[in-house]
Design a protein around this motif. Sequence first.
Motif, PDB file in Angstrom:
ATOM      1  N   GLU A 127       4.146 -14.131   1.318  1.00 26.15           N
ATOM      2  CA  GLU A 127       4.789 -15.170   2.119  1.00 26.15           C
ATOM      3  C   GLU A 127       5.147 -14.681   3.519  1.00 26.15           C
ATOM      4  O   GLU A 127       5.628 -15.446   4.335  1.00 26.15           O
ATOM      5  N   GLY A 128       4.947 -13.403   3.791  1.00 26.31           N
ATOM      6  CA  GLY A 128       5.340 -12.861   5.095  1.00 26.31           C
ATOM      7  C   GLY A 128       4.136 -12.507   5.957  1.00 26.31           C
ATOM      8  O   GLY A 128       3.004 -12.473   5.479  1.00 26.31           O
ATOM      9  N   ASP A 129       4.406 -12.221   7.223  1.00 19.96           N
ATOM     10  CA  ASP A 129       3.314 -11.894   8.157  1.00 19.96           C
ATOM     11  C   ASP A 129       2.634 -10.565   7.817  1.00 19.96           C
ATOM     12  O   ASP A 129       1.455 -10.382   8.083  1.00 19.96           O
ATOM     13  N   LEU A 130       3.399  -9.635   7.228  1.00 18.50           N
ATOM     14  CA  LEU A 130       2.822  -8.322   6.905  1.00 18.50           C
ATOM     15  C   LEU A 130       1.621  -8.428   5.971  1.00 18.50           C
ATOM     16  O   LEU A 130       0.729  -7.582   6.016  1.00 18.50           O
ATOM     17  N   GLY A 131       1.618  -9.445   5.147  1.00 22.66           N
ATOM     18  CA  GLY A 131       0.530  -9.621   4.184  1.00 22.66           C
ATOM     19  C   GLY A 131      -0.813  -9.854   4.846  1.00 22.66           C
ATOM     20  O   GLY A 131      -1.858  -9.728   4.205  1.00 22.66           O
TER      21      GLY A 131
ATOM     22  N   VAL B  30      -2.499  -3.335  -0.122  1.00 17.10           N
ATOM     23  CA  VAL B  30      -3.081  -3.192   1.223  1.00 17.10           C
ATOM     24  C   VAL B  30      -4.536  -3.695   1.201  1.00 17.10           C
ATOM     25  O   VAL B  30      -4.987  -4.394   2.117  1.00 17.10           O
ATOM     26  N   TRP B  31      -5.245  -3.379   0.142  1.00 14.72           N
ATOM     27  CA  TRP B  31      -6.623  -3.897  -0.017  1.00 14.72           C
ATOM     28  C   TRP B  31      -6.598  -5.439  -0.059  1.00 14.72           C
ATOM     29  O   TRP B  31      -7.363  -6.114   0.633  1.00 14.72           O
ATOM     30  N   GLU B  32      -5.654  -5.947  -0.839  1.00 13.73           N
ATOM     31  CA  GLU B  32      -5.495  -7.400  -0.927  1.00 13.73           C
ATOM     32  C   GLU B  32      -5.205  -7.981   0.468  1.00 13.73           C
ATOM     33  O   GLU B  32      -5.766  -9.016   0.851  1.00 13.73           O
ATOM     34  N   ALA B  33      -4.340  -7.295   1.226  1.00 18.64           N
ATOM     35  CA  ALA B  33      -3.983  -7.776   2.568  1.00 18.64           C
ATOM     36  C   ALA B  33      -5.199  -7.806   3.483  1.00 18.64           C
ATOM     37  O   ALA B  33      -5.305  -8.668   4.373  1.00 18.64           O
ATOM     38  N   SER B  34      -6.138  -6.884   3.276  1.00 17.81           N
ATOM     39  CA  SER B  34      -7.324  -6.898   4.137  1.00 17.81           C
ATOM     40  C   SER B  34      -8.159  -8.149   3.828  1.00 17.81           C
ATOM     41  O   SER B  34      -8.700  -8.776   4.735  1.00 17.81           O
ATOM     42  N   HIS B  35      -8.240  -8.546   2.572  1.00 14.19           N
ATOM     43  CA  HIS B  35      -8.939  -9.802   2.258  1.00 14.19           C
ATOM     44  C   HIS B  35      -8.178 -11.010   2.819  1.00 14.19           C
ATOM     45  O   HIS B  35      -8.771 -11.960   3.330  1.00 14.19           O
ATOM     46  N   ARG B  36      -6.856 -10.938   2.714  1.00 12.38           N
ATOM     47  CA  ARG B  36      -6.056 -12.055   3.232  1.00 12.38           C
ATOM     48  C   ARG B  36      -6.250 -12.188   4.738  1.00 12.38           C
ATOM     49  O   ARG B  36      -6.424 -13.284   5.265  1.00 12.38           O
ATOM     50  N   SER B  37      -6.252 -11.059   5.427  1.00 15.18           N
ATOM     51  CA  SER B  37      -6.350 -11.122   6.888  1.00 15.18           C
ATOM     52  C   SER B  37      -7.730 -11.623   7.328  1.00 15.18           C
ATOM     53  O   SER B  37      -7.861 -12.232   8.382  1.00 15.18           O
TER      54      SER B  37
ATOM     55  N   SER C 120      -1.547  -8.148   7.652  1.00 13.84           N
ATOM     56  CA  SER C 120      -1.674  -6.992   8.538  1.00 13.84           C
ATOM     57  C   SER C 120      -1.730  -5.719   7.698  1.00 13.84           C
ATOM     58  O   SER C 120      -0.707  -5.064   7.468  1.00 13.84           O
ATOM     59  N   PRO C 121      -2.930  -5.355   7.216  1.00 11.67           N
ATOM     60  CA  PRO C 121      -3.023  -4.199   6.318  1.00 11.67           C
ATOM     61  C   PRO C 121      -2.422  -2.927   6.922  1.00 11.67           C
ATOM     62  O   PRO C 121      -1.742  -2.168   6.216  1.00 11.67           O
ATOM     63  N   GLY C 122      -2.618  -2.726   8.231  1.00 17.62           N
ATOM     64  CA  GLY C 122      -2.081  -1.512   8.868  1.00 17.62           C
ATOM     65  C   GLY C 122      -0.563  -1.537   8.914  1.00 17.62           C
ATOM     66  O   GLY C 122       0.101  -0.555   8.555  1.00 17.62           O
ATOM     67  N   GLY C 123      -0.010  -2.650   9.338  1.00 19.09           N
ATOM     68  CA  GLY C 123       1.449  -2.783   9.412  1.00 19.09           C
ATOM     69  C   GLY C 123       2.085  -2.662   8.033  1.00 19.09           C
ATOM     70  O   GLY C 123       3.124  -2.012   7.850  1.00 19.09           O
ATOM     71  N   LEU C 124       1.434  -3.272   7.046  1.00 21.77           N
ATOM     72  CA  LEU C 124       1.945  -3.209   5.675  1.00 21.77           C
ATOM     73  C   LEU C 124       1.917  -1.771   5.166  1.00 21.77           C
ATOM     74  O   LEU C 124       2.852  -1.312   4.503  1.00 21.77           O
ATOM     75  N   THR C 125       0.848  -1.047   5.487  1.00 21.48           N
ATOM     76  CA  THR C 125       0.737   0.348   5.051  1.00 21.48           C
ATOM     77  C   THR C 125       1.921   1.170   5.539  1.00 21.48           C
ATOM     78  O   THR C 125       2.515   1.948   4.774  1.00 21.48           O
ATOM     79  N   ALA C 126       2.287   0.998   6.808  1.00 20.17           N
ATOM     80  CA  ALA C 126       3.403   1.774   7.373  1.00 20.17           C
ATOM     81  C   ALA C 126       4.708   1.447   6.648  1.00 20.17           C
ATOM     82  O   ALA C 126       5.465   2.351   6.267  1.00 20.17           O
TER      83      ALA C 126
END
Length: 365
Positions: free
Chosen positions: A88-92, A157-164, A94-100
């Motif tokens: 539900e957030g913007d980080l989802g 993070v992998w999931e976030a890359s698909h989302r992005s 942003s794989p790089g931002g989420l990783t940090a």
Amino acid sequence: MGPELIVPPTYSPIPPAIHPRHEAIEIRTTAWAERFAIGSDELRERLVTHGIGAFSARILPEGQEEVVSLLADFVLWLFGVDDGYCEEGDLGCSPGGLTAVLHRLLRVAQNPEAQLLRADPLAEGLRDLRSRVSRYGTEGQTARWLDALREYFFSVVWEASHRSEGTVPSLSDYTLMRLYDGATSVVLPILEMGHGYELQPYERDRTAVRAAAEMASFVITWDNDIFSHHKESRSEGYYLNVLRVLQHEHGIGPDQALTTAIAQRDRVMTLFMRLSAQLRHEASPQLRQYLNGLASFIRGSQDWGITSLRYTTPDDPAGLPTTLRETPTDDSHEPLDIPVISWWWDLLPAGDGTPPRCGNGDASA
Ligand code: 3E9
Ligand code: MG
Ligand code: MG
Ligand code: MG
Ligand code: MG
Ligand code: MG
């Protein structure tokens, strides 16, 4: 608008059970979420209605009460991350931002005394969880829990890359991702802590034992995908779910995807039962407890999944079953055609499931 899909009763060969103190555990978890201010006010108000205490009480029906509470608080915290940050957030996106962000949280879990994220509610909640994991677990179990948290973070993070990118992974990639992104492996060390035993690495890391745990993760997350499809498909924006993956992979409609997903989880459920029965023959008492724990985790997730307000969503009701069934829709002993897991079926002798006449049968669970 009615529900898009009507989910039929799904197969469970495992009996239901719930910890007798589930109501007290529920109340304490609500108080814990408030104390640490997990998630936004809006998210937290939702999470405390989802029966997460009862969910944990089903996963550990005979567990030590303090550890059932620890599990409930931890699952609520995980939803703070999974809903709040990833879905539900913007980080989802942003794989790089989420990783940090997730790396910093891992540092807090590993070294709670480290001076970072001191005013961050999720970090402070995690410090509390870590101290309780250390209290009820051994050094080795605490290390397992940290490693499992890392693998969960890696997968989201992998999931976030698909989302992005707005992409849908192949079925095999999705299966691999889902073994971790449902956070099931992070629960496993807590199954041991709940009953005050430690599974020794020589047993836990055996390929067949690891596979049994992965099969449990598969069934739990396929069930989640089936029961949460209504919630997820109606949410704003991107969602990733096996029904979506199957439609994409095979060019089929939602009803056929549902039938296929149920058949897949039934095949793995059957394999899990057969493999568990085989493993019990030479298992230590700890491994027997662990296999029972995996079974309770599967059944508890099923019972919670069809009853929690998180998925039934009464204001826009999902088409969920109110009962389960005693037979699989697909009882084939053939491997699923999913490369990352098809080797699971090699762990058992081929055949129709009839135990051999003399010895080594798998009938004595
Ligand atoms: C589940 O997947 C996400 C986890 C982080 C939820 C925390 C729950 C557990 C650790 C126990 C395992 C139980 C499951 C998988 C329900 P997803 O699809 O984002 O969950 P959702 O509730 O949104 O459908
Ligand atoms: Mg998720
Ligand atoms: Mg979710
Ligand atoms: Mg200790
Ligand atoms: Mg593994
Ligand atoms: Mg889901």
